[in-house]
Every structure is written in C-alpha cells, then in structure tokens.
Design an enzyme around this catalytic site. Structure first.
Site, PDB file in Angstrom:
ATOM      1  N   HIS A 124       1.592   4.278  -2.947  1.00  0.00           N
ATOM      2  CA  HIS A 124       1.572   5.734  -2.773  1.00  0.00           C
ATOM      3  C   HIS A 124       2.808   6.367  -3.434  1.00  0.00           C
ATOM      4  O   HIS A 124       2.707   7.402  -4.088  1.00  0.00           O
ATOM      5  CB  HIS A 124       1.547   6.095  -1.287  1.00  0.00           C
ATOM      6  CG  HIS A 124       0.186   6.092  -0.671  1.00  0.00           C
ATOM      7  ND1 HIS A 124      -0.891   6.751  -1.225  1.00  0.00           N
ATOM      8  CD2 HIS A 124      -0.274   5.516   0.479  1.00  0.00           C
ATOM      9  CE1 HIS A 124      -1.950   6.586  -0.458  1.00  0.00           C
ATOM     10  NE2 HIS A 124      -1.615   5.828   0.580  1.00  0.00           N
ATOM     11  N   GLU A 177      -6.379   6.918  -1.453  1.00  0.00           N
ATOM     12  CA  GLU A 177      -6.290   5.743  -0.587  1.00  0.00           C
ATOM     13  C   GLU A 177      -6.893   4.523  -1.272  1.00  0.00           C
ATOM     14  O   GLU A 177      -6.328   3.418  -1.224  1.00  0.00           O
ATOM     15  CB  GLU A 177      -7.015   6.010   0.741  1.00  0.00           C
ATOM     16  CG  GLU A 177      -6.278   6.940   1.672  1.00  0.00           C
ATOM     17  CD  GLU A 177      -4.903   6.434   2.044  1.00  0.00           C
ATOM     18  OE1 GLU A 177      -4.771   5.235   2.373  1.00  0.00           O
ATOM     19  OE2 GLU A 177      -3.947   7.230   2.000  1.00  0.00           O
ATOM     20  N   HIS A 205       0.842  -1.203   0.000  1.00  0.00           N
ATOM     21  CA  HIS A 205       0.000   0.000   0.000  1.00  0.00           C
ATOM     22  C   HIS A 205       0.876   1.252   0.000  1.00  0.00           C
ATOM     23  O   HIS A 205       0.635   2.198  -0.766  1.00  0.00           O
ATOM     24  CB  HIS A 205      -0.914  -0.022   1.222  1.00  0.00           C
ATOM     25  CG  HIS A 205      -1.762   1.198   1.384  1.00  0.00           C
ATOM     26  ND1 HIS A 205      -3.041   1.291   0.879  1.00  0.00           N
ATOM     27  CD2 HIS A 205      -1.517   2.400   1.982  1.00  0.00           C
ATOM     28  CE1 HIS A 205      -3.540   2.475   1.165  1.00  0.00           C
ATOM     29  NE2 HIS A 205      -2.640   3.170   1.830  1.00  0.00           N
ATOM     30  N   GLU A 206       1.896   1.278   0.854  1.00  0.00           N
ATOM     31  CA  GLU A 206       2.777   2.453   0.928  1.00  0.00           C
ATOM     32  C   GLU A 206       3.614   2.590  -0.344  1.00  0.00           C
ATOM     33  O   GLU A 206       3.864   3.705  -0.824  1.00  0.00           O
ATOM     34  CB  GLU A 206       3.677   2.350   2.158  1.00  0.00           C
ATOM     35  CG  GLU A 206       2.937   2.292   3.480  1.00  0.00           C
ATOM     36  CD  GLU A 206       1.977   3.459   3.677  1.00  0.00           C
ATOM     37  OE1 GLU A 206       2.244   4.551   3.141  1.00  0.00           O
ATOM     38  OE2 GLU A 206       0.955   3.274   4.362  1.00  0.00           O
TER      39      GLU A 206
END
Length: 319
Positions: free
Chosen positions: A148, A219, A144-145
C-alpha cells in the site's frame, strides 16, 4: 543481499492497474459532468483547477500524529528485533526510500493498517494480530501494508475522496438551485431537462460506488504486491482466512465502526475474503518458496502493561 522474488503474473498486475485507472477516469468524468451541468463549460474548467489546487495544497497528516490519535505505542528495534528485521527485508525488496515506523496498538481486534507514503510512513499492528498470526502469516500482512505504501494508495484514495466530495458539493448546490427555481419550473417559465435532474440526484451515489470499487481494486493490487515481496501466496491467504474466522471479513473495524452491519457486496470497501484467497492460491504454482527471516518473538515484554486501547467517541472516531 536479498533478491526480490520474481513475479511472473504480469497480466494480473496490468489488469489491476487498468481497473484502477478506469475507475479514476470514471470518477473524473462524473465530476466533470456535474460541473458542466451546474456551471456550464466554465464550471468544468474551474472544477478541474479547484481539484488540482486542493490536492496540491492539502496538508499531509503526519503518520506519527495519526498513531498518537489511536494511542499506538512505537515498536522500536530493541522491543521487537525479529519483527524489525522482517520489516527491513520487505521494505528493501519493495525499494522504499525510508523504513516505515512500527507501532503497537493495544487492542484485541485483529487489524493492521498503514499511513503515509514512501518518504514517511507508519504501520500499526494490534495486540490481537501479533498474538494470533504465525511468522509466515505476519510476513504476508506486513508485505500487504508495505505494498500500500509503495503504490501510494493513500494518495490515490485521497484523490478519489476529493473528487467524491466535490461531486457531492456540486450536486447539493445544483439541487438547491432547482429548489429555488421550482416555482418558475412549475409555471413553465424555466425548462429543466430530466437528464440534468437525474445527474444531480444520482451523481453522489454513483461516485461513492466508484470510490468503493477503487478501494477494492487497490486491495487486490496490494495482495499481488505482497506475493511479489514474500514469494508466499499461501502465507497471506492463511492470514486472511484466520482474520475472517476470528472476527469476520472486515479488517478495519477499529477505523470504520459499524461496518459489521449487513450490506450488499457492492458496498464493501474490501473485496470478499474468499475471492482474495482464491486469487492468492492461484499464484502459488508460479511463486518461489519463501525466503524470509523468522519472527520468533512478536510482542515486546511490556505489551501487557500498555494502557487500554482506543475507545469509540463521537462522531465515530477511535482514540
């Protein structure tokens, strides 16, 4: 050589992209309307030029500096070899030009966050999250990071923040001009349309709501990107459920103190956890089984000896 898992749900990706572009376009339009109201057509041109130059000339904060601010400790390959192997696998699948640096944050709060871009980035993992999540869940959080970083979300949100600040500045300036000309308005010497007054009053609030909506859209896109990297929607969904169960719905309590106050869903920086989990599990039937290196040891041996974690200081900064 690791093969990137296919991602069949293109419609989800396009929907998130369209939503982000629409929100950015809405913010830019609102900024333009404020400039037009305050300064006229020339003001509109100058607002666009000022925003462009400010964005280009604004110095990028080094990720290592941000981590030092939070008293994070570098996690080197010999400190957590399994974790670094997982990071290398996910970064290679994401096509990052450089491997993000890992940091250990001595805090019991369950949190993870990324700073920087693909050329220079860092990911912080708290003591709480490393001790609580399983290997599969940790892979989802890391992915997930990394998503980003890959999507340049920090740059996107910086652009949104810049437009929001410019809008607020013009709104306050316009209201100041109205206040100074209030005697002339009351005496009928100057006529100010109600639409102008309404724009100046409500533009900052509307811009803030658009900015929050953009954050939520990014997100969702990061969740989608994580599934593309791991092929495991349930891993990230399980991590989200565990994070909410242990400390509530807000991951970034350490960065945004006071976020636990009750607030309408419209004002949340992150989407509702239940909705994120629902979207992730909807992808499970189409995703491939995860093929990721196991993480047997999350924490280095010296983790317990690290000094206390960040503390709150005025004006709402942790370091």
């Amino acid at each position: 050589m690791h093969r990137r898992p296919p991602f069949p749900t293109t419609r989800h990706k396009l929907r998130n992209l369209f939503q982000s572009l629409a929100l950015l376009a809405g913010m830019l339009t609102l900024l333009g309307v404020c400039a037009l109201v305050v300064w006229g057509p020339q003001g509109l041109v100058w607002a666009v030029l000022t925003g462009a130059f400010s964005l280009v000339l604004t110095p990028t904060v080094a990720p290592d500096l941000v981590m030092r601010l939070y008293r994070a400790v570098p996690l080197r390959p010999h400190d957590a070899p399994d974790l670094h192997h997982l990071l290398e696998t996910l970064s290679r699948r994401a096509g990052l030009s450089r491997l993000p640096r890992l940091y250990y944050l001595p805090s019991p709060i369950l949190n993870a966050f990324a700073v920087g871009t693909g050329d220079a980035a860092a990911i912080a993992l708290t003591d709480g999250i490393l001790r609580t999540l399983t290997s599969r869940e940790l892979a989802g959080v890391l992915a997930h990071e990394i998503s980003h970083i890959r999507h340049r979300d920090l740059w996107t949100m910086s652009l949104a923040d810049l437009m929001s600040r410019l809008t607020s500045l013009m709104s306050w300036f316009g209201q100041l001009l109205l206040l100074l000309n209030l005697p002339a308005v009351l005496l009928g010497g100057v006529t100010v349309p109600w639409t102008v007054v309404l724009v100046l009053i409500f533009a900052p609030t509307a811009m803030a709501l658009l900015q929050l909506a953009l954050s939520r859209a990014r997100e969702y896109d990061a969740d989608l990107g994580a599934v593309a990297l791991t092929g495991d929607p349930r891993g990230l969904a399980s991590a989200l459920a565990k994070l909410q169960r242990y400390q509530g719905a807000y991951w970034e309590e350490i960065l945004l103190p006071g976020r636990r106050m009750p607030e309408p869903s419209l004002l949340r920086t992150h989407p509702p956890t239940e909705e994120r989990i629902r979207r992730l599990l909807a992808l499970e039937a189409e995703a491939e089984p995860p093929v990721l290196p196991p993480v047997r040891h999350h924490l280095p041996a010296w983790a317990a000896a690290v000094p206390h974690g960040p503390r709150w200081r005025w004006p709402g900064v942790w370091y």
